[in-house]
Design an enzyme around this catalytic site. Sequence first.
Site, PDB file in Angstrom:
ATOM      1  CG  HIS A 279      -7.536  -0.397   5.699  1.00 36.63           C
ATOM      2  ND1 HIS A 279      -7.424  -0.297   4.339  1.00 36.63           N
ATOM      3  CD2 HIS A 279      -6.284  -0.628   6.136  1.00 36.63           C
ATOM      4  CE1 HIS A 279      -6.164  -0.474   3.979  1.00 36.63           C
ATOM      5  NE2 HIS A 279      -5.450  -0.677   5.060  1.00 36.63           N
TER       6      HIS A 279
ATOM      7  CD  GLU B 248      -3.018  -0.941   2.242  1.00 34.46           C
ATOM      8  OE1 GLU B 248      -4.206  -0.745   1.932  1.00 34.46           O
ATOM      9  OE2 GLU B 248      -2.613  -1.056   3.425  1.00 34.46           O
TER      10      GLU B 248
ATOM     11  CG  HIS C 161      -3.543  -2.242   9.473  1.00 34.65           C
ATOM     12  ND1 HIS C 161      -2.237  -2.489   9.121  1.00 34.65           N
ATOM     13  CD2 HIS C 161      -4.175  -1.831   8.346  1.00 34.65           C
ATOM     14  CE1 HIS C 161      -2.087  -2.245   7.824  1.00 34.65           C
ATOM     15  NE2 HIS C 161      -3.236  -1.843   7.331  1.00 34.65           N
TER      16      HIS C 161
ATOM     17  CG  HIS D  84      -1.500   2.440   6.378  1.00 37.61           C
ATOM     18  ND1 HIS D  84      -2.804   2.661   6.753  1.00 37.61           N
ATOM     19  CD2 HIS D  84      -1.495   1.235   5.763  1.00 37.61           C
ATOM     20  CE1 HIS D  84      -3.557   1.635   6.374  1.00 37.61           C
ATOM     21  NE2 HIS D  84      -2.770   0.754   5.778  1.00 37.61           N
TER      22      HIS D  84
END
Length: 191
Positions: free
Chosen positions: A108, A21, A42, A40
């Site tokens: 997500h 990603e 999770h 980023h």
Amino acid sequence: MREVGLDGTGPVHSGWAPPGEILIHSEVLRSRPEVTAVVHAHPPAVVAASVAGLPWLPLVGSYDIPAARLAHEGIPVWHRSALVRRRDLAEQMVTCLGARPVVVLRGHGLVAVGEGDPAHAVAQAVTRALAVNSLARTMLAVAATGAPLRAIPDEDIAELPDLGPAFNVSAMWRHLAARAEHEGPPVPLRT
């Protein structure tokens, strides 16, 4: 950490590949020149709170000032749960992020950004992500009691001091670094 270009190319070390990603990072960096770090992650609490559709409200004040300020100023939610491996999806996510420091990706995770000197920017992005995770855990705990989520009043938000990055970022970063040094690297699971 490995350095790669915005297109994901660069020297690849044995056993390592750029993240699938990478467009999350590269599209934020392309669209926001002031941003020098993108995180980023999770966090399960963020994922659960977003799937439950809980509102990102400033539930607490002095308990977690950075989380209260982020929520009071607005935490956007991108309502896609897709892996962000296409530029059009990354562009949609960046549009949702706008000029904000964090965006929740429904089902997500989250994206948090930092600005300025790269070392400070990484610490800023990480501590912002941690503030959103802390808020998510509090939201889930309150929701689990059956009580409604209620934002603290604006007048209480107005009373929160601006402790600046020396406290909100640097002190937290030093704490995290000391904790990591004390705890050491994670022990791999044996199968």
